[in-house]
Design a protein around this motif. Structure first.
Motif, PDB file in Angstrom:
ATOM      1  N   LEU B 288       0.865  -1.176   0.000  1.00 60.21           N
ATOM      2  CA  LEU B 288       0.000   0.000   0.000  1.00 60.21           C
ATOM      3  C   LEU B 288       0.905   1.231   0.000  1.00 60.21           C
ATOM      4  N   ILE B 289       0.665   2.143  -0.938  1.00 64.27           N
ATOM      5  CA  ILE B 289       1.535   3.321  -1.052  1.00 64.27           C
ATOM      6  C   ILE B 289       0.708   4.602  -0.959  1.00 64.27           C
ATOM      7  N   ALA B 290       1.063   5.436   0.014  1.00 58.09           N
ATOM      8  CA  ALA B 290       0.448   6.761   0.158  1.00 58.09           C
ATOM      9  C   ALA B 290       1.327   7.777  -0.564  1.00 58.09           C
ATOM     10  N   VAL B 291       0.703   8.592  -1.427  1.00 60.42           N
ATOM     11  CA  VAL B 291       1.476   9.597  -2.166  1.00 60.42           C
ATOM     12  C   VAL B 291       1.004  10.981  -1.741  1.00 60.42           C
ATOM     13  N   GLU B 292       1.924  11.748  -1.192  1.00 58.76           N
ATOM     14  CA  GLU B 292       1.558  13.078  -0.710  1.00 58.76           C
ATOM     15  C   GLU B 292       2.374  14.136  -1.448  1.00 58.76           C
ATOM     16  N   PRO B 293       1.920  15.406  -1.423  1.00 57.88           N
ATOM     17  CA  PRO B 293       2.692  16.446  -2.101  1.00 57.88           C
ATOM     18  C   PRO B 293       3.958  16.796  -1.306  1.00 57.88           C
ATOM     19  N   ALA B 294       5.043  17.016  -2.025  1.00 58.57           N
ATOM     20  CA  ALA B 294       6.282  17.436  -1.361  1.00 58.57           C
ATOM     21  C   ALA B 294       6.076  18.769  -0.634  1.00 58.57           C
ATOM     22  N   ALA B 295       5.064  19.522  -1.058  1.00 54.81           N
ATOM     23  CA  ALA B 295       4.784  20.807  -0.412  1.00 54.81           C
ATOM     24  C   ALA B 295       4.099  20.631   0.942  1.00 54.81           C
ATOM     25  N   CYS B 296       3.551  19.447   1.187  1.00 53.93           N
ATOM     26  CA  CYS B 296       2.842  19.214   2.451  1.00 53.93           C
ATOM     27  C   CYS B 296       3.115  17.774   2.905  1.00 53.93           C
ATOM     28  N   PRO B 297       4.363  17.510   3.304  1.00 60.99           N
ATOM     29  CA  PRO B 297       4.826  16.122   3.501  1.00 60.99           C
ATOM     30  C   PRO B 297       4.507  15.568   4.880  1.00 60.99           C
ATOM     31  N   THR B 298       3.241  15.464   5.167  1.00 60.32           N
ATOM     32  CA  THR B 298       2.792  15.041   6.499  1.00 60.32           C
ATOM     33  C   THR B 298       3.373  13.696   6.920  1.00 60.32           C
ATOM     34  N   LEU B 299       3.287  12.710   6.035  1.00 63.68           N
ATOM     35  CA  LEU B 299       3.714  11.362   6.405  1.00 63.68           C
ATOM     36  C   LEU B 299       5.227  11.179   6.297  1.00 63.68           C
ATOM     37  N   THR B 385      -3.778  13.183  -9.388  1.00 57.67           N
ATOM     38  CA  THR B 385      -2.533  13.041 -10.159  1.00 57.67           C
ATOM     39  C   THR B 385      -1.402  12.516  -9.266  1.00 57.67           C
ATOM     40  N   HIS B 386      -1.528  12.678  -7.959  1.00 53.47           N
ATOM     41  CA  HIS B 386      -0.510  12.136  -7.065  1.00 53.47           C
ATOM     42  C   HIS B 386      -0.525  10.612  -7.090  1.00 53.47           C
ATOM     43  N   ALA B 387      -1.711  10.045  -7.070  1.00 58.86           N
ATOM     44  CA  ALA B 387      -1.816   8.591  -7.159  1.00 58.86           C
ATOM     45  C   ALA B 387      -1.302   8.103  -8.509  1.00 58.86           C
ATOM     46  N   ILE B 388      -1.622   8.866  -9.554  1.00 60.94           N
ATOM     47  CA  ILE B 388      -1.157   8.483 -10.895  1.00 60.94           C
ATOM     48  C   ILE B 388       0.369   8.508 -10.941  1.00 60.94           C
ATOM     49  N   ARG B 389       0.962   9.576 -10.402  1.00 65.38           N
ATOM     50  CA  ARG B 389       2.422   9.673 -10.384  1.00 65.38           C
ATOM     51  C   ARG B 389       3.029   8.451  -9.679  1.00 65.38           C
ATOM     52  N   GLY B 390       2.450   8.125  -8.542  1.00 65.71           N
ATOM     53  CA  GLY B 390       2.954   6.965  -7.798  1.00 65.71           C
ATOM     54  C   GLY B 390       2.846   5.682  -8.610  1.00 65.71           C
ATOM     55  N   ALA B 391       1.716   5.514  -9.291  1.00 58.36           N
ATOM     56  CA  ALA B 391       1.509   4.301 -10.089  1.00 58.36           C
ATOM     57  C   ALA B 391       2.437   4.274 -11.299  1.00 58.36           C
TER      58      ALA B 391
END
Lengths: 453, 453
Positions: B288-299, B385-391
């Motif tokens: 399982l992969i969570a993709v977050e923005p580098a501008a808001c890198p909570t995880l 688009t974050h999920a798409i980038r990850g995929a």
């Protein structure tokens, strides 16, 4: 009791398109404006691939849908048929109201049904690109989508005022990879001529069409595409009505009335004619109602005559209801219904009494559209609010008369790109853009004379 | 070979929501900020209906979906699962890529899955209205839709800068009948306090949240609604992953990797946790992969600590990954991912190694989004688009390694309301809004001290 959704399995998506010309007993020949004689096959073939010429002139009842087109249809088809119980309740009507929702397509309207078909046949004929004109952007978006899905480049001439005021439709096309150009442009002879006369020309659909046609002639690797009007375009839209017929079997019901918005005519034909065909084959009777804007009353105040389909007079002559090819309708928000003319098959259906036509005012349509959005959860395209207004009128009549008829309305698209119109309506600043007798007369006077009927 | 769509029959739409807390072995208690002791049931019940309090704290594995909610789900559910063969071809990858598309909901995203549930329970508890806050408008639209469908009035506090710059989302809410108010407003104490200090305050999600909470307290006929973060919200979104599990049975395939965008966490949890549950029950392994923005890198750069969920510090304390409740992320277009914190269940999954997390840059996401749009015909929401980038990253790795893995990505919504971001990307003027170390430190410093972990 809540709404019910009827969907078909992939196997039940239509395998053929219906030829609507057959259902109205054939249509009048297309004439060459110079000779006033029927245009030759060769002349037609200069601007469309052989398969589409064949469909345009065919008397066959059906055309097979090519496999790749049907596979792409399956990405969002069948589109849902809804029993609108919440709307019925809001209207307190004994009528049963259904709507067929085409807005689930990626560009939000019925237009891709034919854009995909035209892309396929143009690619088959060796074209590597597609070109078309667009006003508010529905057709241009569909062409851009079809190009992306068939790996073809696309070029769209977009009316300048929309290009500037509605940048998002343009961005949608560009995201699909399309080159979108404001029209009038300096890229074509007709564009340059218009700009020479008036450098700040806001553009018009007629000018954009002339530019797209000239672009296709100058760049023969591009196929010219048509968003409405022609017979093959109406045929491709028959997937709408064919699906609806099957979905009514699932619902164990059948429409007494089918209501659609009337612009270029293809959505209406696609929805209504499969029901007409069943009726003509001895099936249940059904009233077909075309609803057009009072600002552009082609069917209710136009004449049946031979006229051009574009404002510049570049196309051949078609026998149809027309307000005259120079007619300029008021700027109502249902851009897709601002056509001086209508598809020959729809015109013929109205002429012969197979279909009725009414004209409705913009504010009355948005009133029905907001009622619909609050009951059904879907914001309709301004064009679609015309069908809703027509259906609501019939449902209210059912209430008055205490009769429980079944009404089907064509919800041709969603209104997510048209919220500025709702904003005006909700603020009470939406005009009704009344049509002057003078504007109407000016339009009618532009029908080529001597008038051929 | 073209794409394939997998859909479920109405009978196969889930009958229960999964409780994600169960799958991560339970979550830490919510604390009262004053006493730092677990908040009481009564305290929680002051801001949510009893049924939602029960779901929030439950250790039951599943909650039954009420009939009226399930009936409304059926209007657009099941949402389609697509095998993205055209995207695979464009990437020249041996990977099999699937996407689950939530954009077919009337407001264009996954948000109505929980808005309908919250409307139902609030109505059941005697509320006649709903109130919530919204930034770009996704949650506000979902609340407005749910209110329309459950005949409840709705009030939405919308961050002023979005209210002014994105009038169409606001018009969408108003078309559904909602009262949409720019925040800060003069209608609440906290709004007035902010305006007294700075009359031209552009608003923030934190301020809007405080206003919505105070509005609900002052107008007890309104129920306060939550767009993400809480456990019951994540539970409602489990319909996404549950459907996907069944659709993979139809596809006779199963994901090796599930990728979702990480903002408040509910979409990701809803997509991924049903697969996690199967794995924990002895089923096939899945990354399982969570993709977050580098501008808001909570995880990826936040701390695990007790913190508030809002910027004003009005909420209780939740144990979760946080960048600090005063953290202000750069203005990236994926507004739904600009959260300083994330749902406890997602945080816990990352903490315990059940889920991975990566951070990606805005331009790389839009690059993947445009690639996706041209291959698949759907313009994705900036969040998606974050999920798409990850995929895409995983699919390219498969190409390098010559391994044919199965990848599922969550397409949480369409981008039709976000085309201004695509316009900037295509024009090459989209910034990457880099996060400064100072901004990050300022945020982390706002975590309540002494820091509780």
């Amino acid at each position: 009791m809540d709404n019910i959704k009827y969907e078909l399995t992939e196997a039940d998506i239509p395998h053929t398109w219906y030829n609507p010309a057959v259902d109205v007993g054939g249509i009048a020949p297309i004439l060459d404006p110079a000779t006033r004689q029927p245009v030759s096959l060769d002349a037609l073939a200069r601007s469309m691939p052989p398969a589409l010429v064949e469909q345009e002139l065919s008397s066959e009842p059906e055309f097979e849908i090519p496999g790749p087109v049907r596979q792409l249809y399956a990405q969002w088809r069948s589109t849902p048929l809804f029993r609108a119980r919440r709307l019925e309740k809001a209207l307190d009507t004994p009528a049963r109201i259904y709507y067929k929702f085409e807005g689930v397509a990626p560009t939000g309207s019925f237009k891709p049904n034919t854009a995909l078909a035209q892309a396929y046949y143009n690619k088959q004929a060796g074209k590597t690109g597609l070109v078309g004109e667009t006003g508010a952007g529905q057709w241009g978006s569909a062409v851009a989508l079809a190009g992306a899905l068939f790996d073809m480049k696309t070029k769209v001439f977009m009316v300048r005022v929309s290009f500037e005021q509605k940048p998002y439709r343009r961005t949608l096309m560009e995201t699909y990879g399309s080159i979108c150009t404001a029209s009038p442009s300096t890229e074509t002879e007709s564009g340059r001529a218009v700009l020479a006369e008036r450098p700040d020309h806001p553009g018009s659909l007629g000018v954009a069409k002339s530019e797209a046609l000239q672009f296709a002639m100058a760049n023969p690797e591009y196929g010219y595409t048509r968003g409405s009007g022609l017979n093959h375009v109406c045929a491709h839209q028959s997937v709408i009505g064919q699906e609806a017929v099957k979905q009514f079997e699932l619902a164990d019901d059948y429409p007494d009335i089918v209501v659609g918005a009337a612009g270029g005519g293809s959505n209406l034909a696609g929805l209504a004619f499969p029901f007409l065909r069943k009726k003509l084959a001895g099936g249940q009777d059904v009233r077909l109602i075309a609803v057009e804007p009072a600002a552009c009353p082609t069917l209710t105040r136009g004449r049946i005559a031979y006229d051009h389909a574009d404002s510049a007079g570049l196309t051949p002559l078609f026998r149809m209801h027309t307000l005259g090819h120079k007619f300029i309708p008021p700027a109502v928000h249902a851009g897709g219904l601002r056509a001086h003319n209508i598809a020959q098959v729809v015109s013929r259906a109205v002429e012969t009494g197979l279909m009725e036509a009414i004209a409705v005012r913009q504010n009355d349509c948005f009133e029905a559209g907001v009622l619909f959005a609050r009951a059904e959860g879907i914001v309709p395209a301004p064009e679609s609010t015309h069908a809703i207004r027509g259906a609501v009128n019939e449902a209210l009549r059912c209430r008055e008369e205490g009769v429980g008829k079944t009404i089907l309305l064509g919800l041709s698209g969603h209104g997510d790109f048209d919220l500025v119109a709702y904003q005006k309506y909700l603020a009470g600043t939406l005009s009704d853009d009344a049509l002057s007798d003078q504007a109407l007369q000016d339009g009618l006077d532009s029908i080529p004379s001597p008038v051929l009927v």
